[in-house]
Design an enzyme around this catalytic site. Structure first.
Site, PDB file in Angstrom:
ATOM      1  N   ASP A  70     -52.368  97.382-125.396  1.00 54.24           N
ATOM      2  CA  ASP A  70     -52.565  98.628-124.651  1.00 54.24           C
ATOM      3  C   ASP A  70     -53.027  98.392-123.214  1.00 54.24           C
ATOM      4  O   ASP A  70     -53.152  99.347-122.444  1.00 54.24           O
ATOM      5  CB  ASP A  70     -53.617  99.511-125.354  1.00 54.24           C
ATOM      6  CG  ASP A  70     -53.103 100.103-126.662  1.00 54.24           C
ATOM      7  OD1 ASP A  70     -51.893 100.015-126.923  1.00 54.24           O
ATOM      8  OD2 ASP A  70     -53.922 100.659-127.412  1.00 54.24           O
ATOM      9  N   PRO A 118     -66.126 106.043-127.230  1.00 47.65           N
ATOM     10  CA  PRO A 118     -66.445 105.452-128.531  1.00 47.65           C
ATOM     11  C   PRO A 118     -65.586 104.223-128.790  1.00 47.65           C
ATOM     12  O   PRO A 118     -64.429 104.181-128.381  1.00 47.65           O
ATOM     13  CB  PRO A 118     -66.087 106.567-129.514  1.00 47.65           C
ATOM     14  CG  PRO A 118     -65.121 107.449-128.787  1.00 47.65           C
ATOM     15  CD  PRO A 118     -65.462 107.349-127.333  1.00 47.65           C
ATOM     16  N   GLY A 174     -62.111 103.992-131.600  1.00 49.89           N
ATOM     17  CA  GLY A 174     -61.749 105.402-131.761  1.00 49.89           C
ATOM     18  C   GLY A 174     -60.279 105.677-131.507  1.00 49.89           C
ATOM     19  O   GLY A 174     -59.835 106.817-131.612  1.00 49.89           O
ATOM     20  N   GLY A 175     -59.523 104.641-131.121  1.00 50.14           N
ATOM     21  CA  GLY A 175     -58.098 104.845-130.826  1.00 50.14           C
ATOM     22  C   GLY A 175     -57.860 105.425-129.448  1.00 50.14           C
ATOM     23  O   GLY A 175     -56.740 105.812-129.117  1.00 50.14           O
ATOM     24  N   ILE A 176     -58.922 105.469-128.613  1.00 51.73           N
ATOM     25  CA  ILE A 176     -58.704 105.989-127.268  1.00 51.73           C
ATOM     26  C   ILE A 176     -58.743 104.870-126.217  1.00 51.73           C
ATOM     27  O   ILE A 176     -58.796 105.129-125.027  1.00 51.73           O
ATOM     28  CB  ILE A 176     -59.647 107.161-126.906  1.00 51.73           C
ATOM     29  CG1 ILE A 176     -61.112 106.807-127.075  1.00 51.73           C
ATOM     30  CG2 ILE A 176     -59.310 108.382-127.753  1.00 51.73           C
ATOM     31  CD1 ILE A 176     -62.036 107.930-126.628  1.00 51.73           C
ATOM     32  N   LYS A 200     -57.186 106.813-123.209  1.00 50.82           N
ATOM     33  CA  LYS A 200     -55.791 107.228-123.415  1.00 50.82           C
ATOM     34  C   LYS A 200     -55.667 107.975-124.734  1.00 50.82           C
ATOM     35  O   LYS A 200     -56.507 107.820-125.637  1.00 50.82           O
ATOM     36  CB  LYS A 200     -54.835 106.024-123.423  1.00 50.82           C
ATOM     37  CG  LYS A 200     -55.101 104.950-124.495  1.00 50.82           C
ATOM     38  CD  LYS A 200     -54.499 105.160-125.873  1.00 50.82           C
ATOM     39  CE  LYS A 200     -54.719 103.970-126.816  1.00 50.82           C
ATOM     40  NZ  LYS A 200     -54.470 104.261-128.226  1.00 50.82           N
ATOM     41  N   GLY A 260     -60.685 102.285-125.260  1.00 52.79           N
ATOM     42  CA  GLY A 260     -61.781 101.936-124.354  1.00 52.79           C
ATOM     43  C   GLY A 260     -61.795 100.472-123.938  1.00 52.79           C
ATOM     44  O   GLY A 260     -61.917 100.150-122.747  1.00 52.79           O
ATOM     45  N   GLY A 261     -61.659  99.587-124.893  1.00 47.06           N
ATOM     46  CA  GLY A 261     -61.703  98.147-124.584  1.00 47.06           C
ATOM     47  C   GLY A 261     -60.541  97.740-123.694  1.00 47.06           C
ATOM     48  O   GLY A 261     -60.723  97.004-122.704  1.00 47.06           O
ATOM     49  N   SER A 262     -59.361  98.236-124.007  1.00 47.09           N
ATOM     50  CA  SER A 262     -58.177  97.905-123.205  1.00 47.09           C
ATOM     51  C   SER A 262     -58.317  98.464-121.794  1.00 47.09           C
ATOM     52  O   SER A 262     -57.948  97.813-120.810  1.00 47.09           O
ATOM     53  CB  SER A 262     -56.925  98.518-123.846  1.00 47.09           C
ATOM     54  OG  SER A 262     -56.839  98.154-125.195  1.00 47.09           O
TER      55      SER A 262
HETATM   56  C1  LIG Z   1     -52.015 101.443-132.366  1.00 43.68           C
HETATM   57  C2  LIG Z   1     -52.427 101.415-130.911  1.00 43.68           C
HETATM   58  O1  LIG Z   1     -53.706 101.993-130.733  1.00 43.68           O
HETATM   59  C3  LIG Z   1     -51.440 102.233-130.103  1.00 43.68           C
HETATM   60  O2  LIG Z   1     -51.909 102.491-128.822  1.00 43.68           O
HETATM   61  C4  LIG Z   1     -52.478 100.011-130.395  1.00 43.68           C
HETATM   62  O3  LIG Z   1     -51.202  99.400-130.431  1.00 43.68           O
HETATM   63  C5  LIG Z   1     -53.480  99.131-131.112  1.00 43.68           C
HETATM   64  O4  LIG Z   1     -53.764  98.113-130.243  1.00 43.68           O
HETATM   65  P1  LIG Z   1     -55.100  97.242-130.392  1.00 43.68           P
HETATM   66  O5  LIG Z   1     -56.269  98.124-130.746  1.00 43.68           O
HETATM   67  O6  LIG Z   1     -55.181  96.420-129.138  1.00 43.68           O
HETATM   68  O7  LIG Z   1     -54.768  96.443-131.639  1.00 43.68           O
HETATM   69  P2  LIG Z   1     -55.014  94.904-131.876  1.00 43.68           P
HETATM   70  O8  LIG Z   1     -56.471  94.636-131.822  1.00 43.68           O
HETATM   71  O9  LIG Z   1     -54.081  94.129-130.995  1.00 43.68           O
HETATM   72  O10 LIG Z   1     -54.472  94.808-133.380  1.00 43.68           O
HETATM   73  C6  LIG Z   1     -55.268  94.707-134.498  1.00 43.68           C
HETATM   74  C7  LIG Z   1     -54.358  94.348-135.652  1.00 43.68           C
HETATM   75  O11 LIG Z   1     -53.484  95.456-135.975  1.00 43.68           O
HETATM   76  C8  LIG Z   1     -52.193  94.998-136.301  1.00 43.68           C
HETATM   77  N1  LIG Z   1     -51.199  95.533-135.353  1.00 43.68           N
HETATM   78  C9  LIG Z   1     -51.584  96.033-134.141  1.00 43.68           C
HETATM   79  C10 LIG Z   1     -50.649  96.559-133.260  1.00 43.68           C
HETATM   80  C11 LIG Z   1     -49.284  96.558-133.659  1.00 43.68           C
HETATM   81  N2  LIG Z   1     -48.335  97.044-132.845  1.00 43.68           N
HETATM   82  N3  LIG Z   1     -48.927  96.059-134.856  1.00 43.68           N
HETATM   83  C12 LIG Z   1     -49.866  95.565-135.713  1.00 43.68           C
HETATM   84  O12 LIG Z   1     -49.521  95.132-136.797  1.00 43.68           O
HETATM   85  C13 LIG Z   1     -52.248  93.487-136.277  1.00 43.68           C
HETATM   86  O13 LIG Z   1     -52.559  93.055-137.567  1.00 43.68           O
HETATM   87  C14 LIG Z   1     -53.422  93.200-135.363  1.00 43.68           C
HETATM   88  O14 LIG Z   1     -54.020  91.981-135.659  1.00 43.68           O
HETATM   89  N1  LIG Z   2     -65.395  96.386-123.282  1.00 40.04           N
HETATM   90  C1  LIG Z   2     -65.173  96.736-124.551  1.00 40.04           C
HETATM   91  N2  LIG Z   2     -65.228  98.034-124.911  1.00 40.04           N
HETATM   92  C2  LIG Z   2     -64.978  98.398-126.175  1.00 40.04           C
HETATM   93  N3  LIG Z   2     -64.713  97.547-127.173  1.00 40.04           N
HETATM   94  C3  LIG Z   2     -64.652  96.254-126.883  1.00 40.04           C
HETATM   95  C4  LIG Z   2     -64.879  95.789-125.578  1.00 40.04           C
HETATM   96  N4  LIG Z   2     -64.753  94.472-125.578  1.00 40.04           N
HETATM   97  C5  LIG Z   2     -64.461  94.119-126.849  1.00 40.04           C
HETATM   98  N5  LIG Z   2     -64.403  95.175-127.649  1.00 40.04           N
HETATM   99  C6  LIG Z   2     -64.084  95.151-129.091  1.00 40.04           C
HETATM  100  O1  LIG Z   2     -62.803  95.772-129.275  1.00 40.04           O
HETATM  101  C7  LIG Z   2     -62.827  96.673-130.384  1.00 40.04           C
HETATM  102  C8  LIG Z   2     -61.851  97.831-130.139  1.00 40.04           C
HETATM  103  O2  LIG Z   2     -62.350  98.582-129.105  1.00 40.04           O
HETATM  104  P1  LIG Z   2     -61.616  99.778-128.407  1.00 40.04           P
HETATM  105  O3  LIG Z   2     -62.647 100.659-127.823  1.00 40.04           O
HETATM  106  O4  LIG Z   2     -60.571  99.303-127.476  1.00 40.04           O
HETATM  107  O5  LIG Z   2     -60.937 100.460-129.675  1.00 40.04           O
HETATM  108  P2  LIG Z   2     -59.871 101.521-129.765  1.00 40.04           P
HETATM  109  O6  LIG Z   2     -60.232 102.698-128.913  1.00 40.04           O
HETATM  110  O7  LIG Z   2     -59.626 101.751-131.206  1.00 40.04           O
HETATM  111  O8  LIG Z   2     -58.606 100.860-129.101  1.00 40.04           O
HETATM  112  P3  LIG Z   2     -57.079 101.032-129.414  1.00 40.04           P
HETATM  113  O9  LIG Z   2     -56.690 102.428-129.144  1.00 40.04           O
HETATM  114  O10 LIG Z   2     -56.501 100.064-128.416  1.00 40.04           O
HETATM  115  O11 LIG Z   2     -56.912 100.656-130.863  1.00 40.04           O
HETATM  116  C9  LIG Z   2     -64.276  97.123-130.496  1.00 40.04           C
HETATM  117  O12 LIG Z   2     -64.614  97.460-131.803  1.00 40.04           O
HETATM  118  C10 LIG Z   2     -65.050  95.902-129.995  1.00 40.04           C
HETATM  119  O13 LIG Z   2     -65.342  95.042-131.083  1.00 40.04           O
END
Ligand SMILES: C[C@](O)(CO)[C@H](O)COP(=O)(O)OP(=O)(O)OC[C@H]1O[C@@H](n2ccc(N)nc2=O)[C@H](O)[C@@H]1O
Ligand SMILES: Nc1ncnc2c1ncn2[C@@H]1O[C@H](COP(=O)(O)OP(=O)(O)OP(=O)(O)O)[C@@H](O)[C@H]1O
Length: 283
Positions: free
Chosen positions: A138, A96, A99-101, A13, A103-105
């Site tokens: 997400d 990646p 990366g904010g895209i 995303k 992947g895990g979600s």
């Molecule tokens: C910023 C986005 O990427 C937008 O799509 C997402 O809301 C981030 O979602 P995410 O990667 O699943 O983030 P989480 O792993 O739930 O959050 C990590 C940490 O960031 C902070 N956090 C996250 C999301 C949010 N709306 N407010 C926060 O303050 C919290 O301290 C949380 O413990």
């Molecule tokens: N299946 C998975 N794929 C990727 N990361 C995973 C997975 N399961 C657990 N994780 C953990 O979740 C962390 C965040 O991964 P993700 O790829 O969702 O990051 P992101 O792209 O920054 O997500 P978001 O945009 O939601 O912040 C990783 O650093 C890893 O430790």
């Protein structure tokens, strides 16, 4: 007889804009953001087991088996549905991490939808999205599969249909800690809530960008380079940076210039996730 088997996409995303409008008592931030999918992502293969065991066969650097969002999603669905079946899972990971895209979600959502199908649970989307939210903010948008304006921490979703350009996504080789960005004292947390729908033009900024760009020189560099060709934006809390182009050819042209020094990829934006397009073809 071979076990029922299914391969499904797990798309990325982008956050086309992201405003932070407040902070909740639990410390989480209230957002307004637009999610759009990319026709680009991982591929997950599932094969049903009849012994109840959940096993992810692909190893991840730094993510233990039971912490992986794929495994956590499968276990929660199994527990809450009371399903006696298990699953073998393999993933071809190209997105990646950190990366904010998303992947895990996305992997968690693909797992929920894939197992709902293979285990024949008959859960509706509302129930799967609610379970998904317990795994990450997400996850629900990936379960629903339509581009959305999101509020709350990202769970209140209104479907939207923005343009679907081709994107060049640059992937700076740094992992940005979401928690670190959200705890930075300089983060803007009081953007005015947007009350008009659809979101008026001129609201495409990401409030996390100034903080991320200050802390991460590699991200700053990617924004500067891409910004020479198009509006360069940050997705989520980064590290990925993206820009839209009217055609694949134009995105490819800039990609060829920039990926000499930076990693990146070109993908089409999509308002219906490729996961849902594939599932629709199965039904
Ligand atoms: C910023 C986005 O990427 C937008 O799509 C997402 O809301 C981030 O979602 P995410 O990667 O699943 O983030 P989480 O792993 O739930 O959050 C990590 C940490 O960031 C902070 N956090 C996250 C999301 C949010 N709306 N407010 C926060 O303050 C919290 O301290 C949380 O413990
Ligand atoms: N299946 C998975 N794929 C990727 N990361 C995973 C997975 N399961 C657990 N994780 C953990 O979740 C962390 C965040 O991964 P993700 O790829 O969702 O990051 P992101 O792209 O920054 O997500 P978001 O945009 O939601 O912040 C990783 O650093 C890893 O430790």
């Amino acid at each position: 007889m071979t076990a029922p088997r299914l391969t499904l996409p797990s798309p990325a995303k982008l956050n086309l804009m992201l405003h932070i409008i407040g902070r909740r008592e639990d410390g989480y931030h209230e957002l307004q953001t637009i999610f759009q999918f990319l026709d680009y992502g991982d591929e997950i293969t599932f094969a049903v087991r009849d012994d109840g065991v959940i096993r992810l066969h692909t190893e991840f650097d730094g993510v233990p088996h039971d912490s992986n969002l794929i495994v956590r999603a499968a276990k929660k669905l199994q527990e809450q549905s009371g399903c006696p079946l298990g699953i073998d899972i393999w993933i071809e990971k190209i997105l990646p991490m950190g990366g904010g895209i998303g992947g895990g979600s996305s992997n968690a959502a693909t797992t929920l939808l894939g197992l709902n199908h293979l285990w024949q649970l008959g859960w509706d989307e509302d129930r799967l999205a609610a379970l998904g939210l317990t795994l990450g903010a997400d996850v629900p948008v990936f379960v629903r599969g339509h581009a959305a304006f999101a509020e709350g921490v990202g769970e209140k979703l209104t479907p939207v249909d923005p343009e679907e350009p081709w994107y060049l996504v640059l992937v700076p080789q740094v992992s940005v800690s979401t928690a670190e960005i959200f705890s930075d004292p300089l983060l803007t947390r009081n953007s005015s809530p947007i009350k008009v729908r659809p979101v008026p033009k001129g609201n495409s900024r990401n409030d996390c960008l100034p903080v991320v760009a200050r802390r991460y020189p590699d991200v700053r560099n990617a924004l500067n380079l891409l910004g020479k060709f198009t509006e360069a934006k940050l997705t989520g809390t980064g590290s990925c940076v993206f820009g839209g182009f009217p055609s694949k050819a134009e995105a490819d042209k800039v990609s060829a210039l920039l990926t000499e020094t930076l990693t990146g990829f070109v993908a089409k934006g999509s308002n219906v996730s490729m996961l849902h397009r594939k599932l629709q073809n199965l039904l």
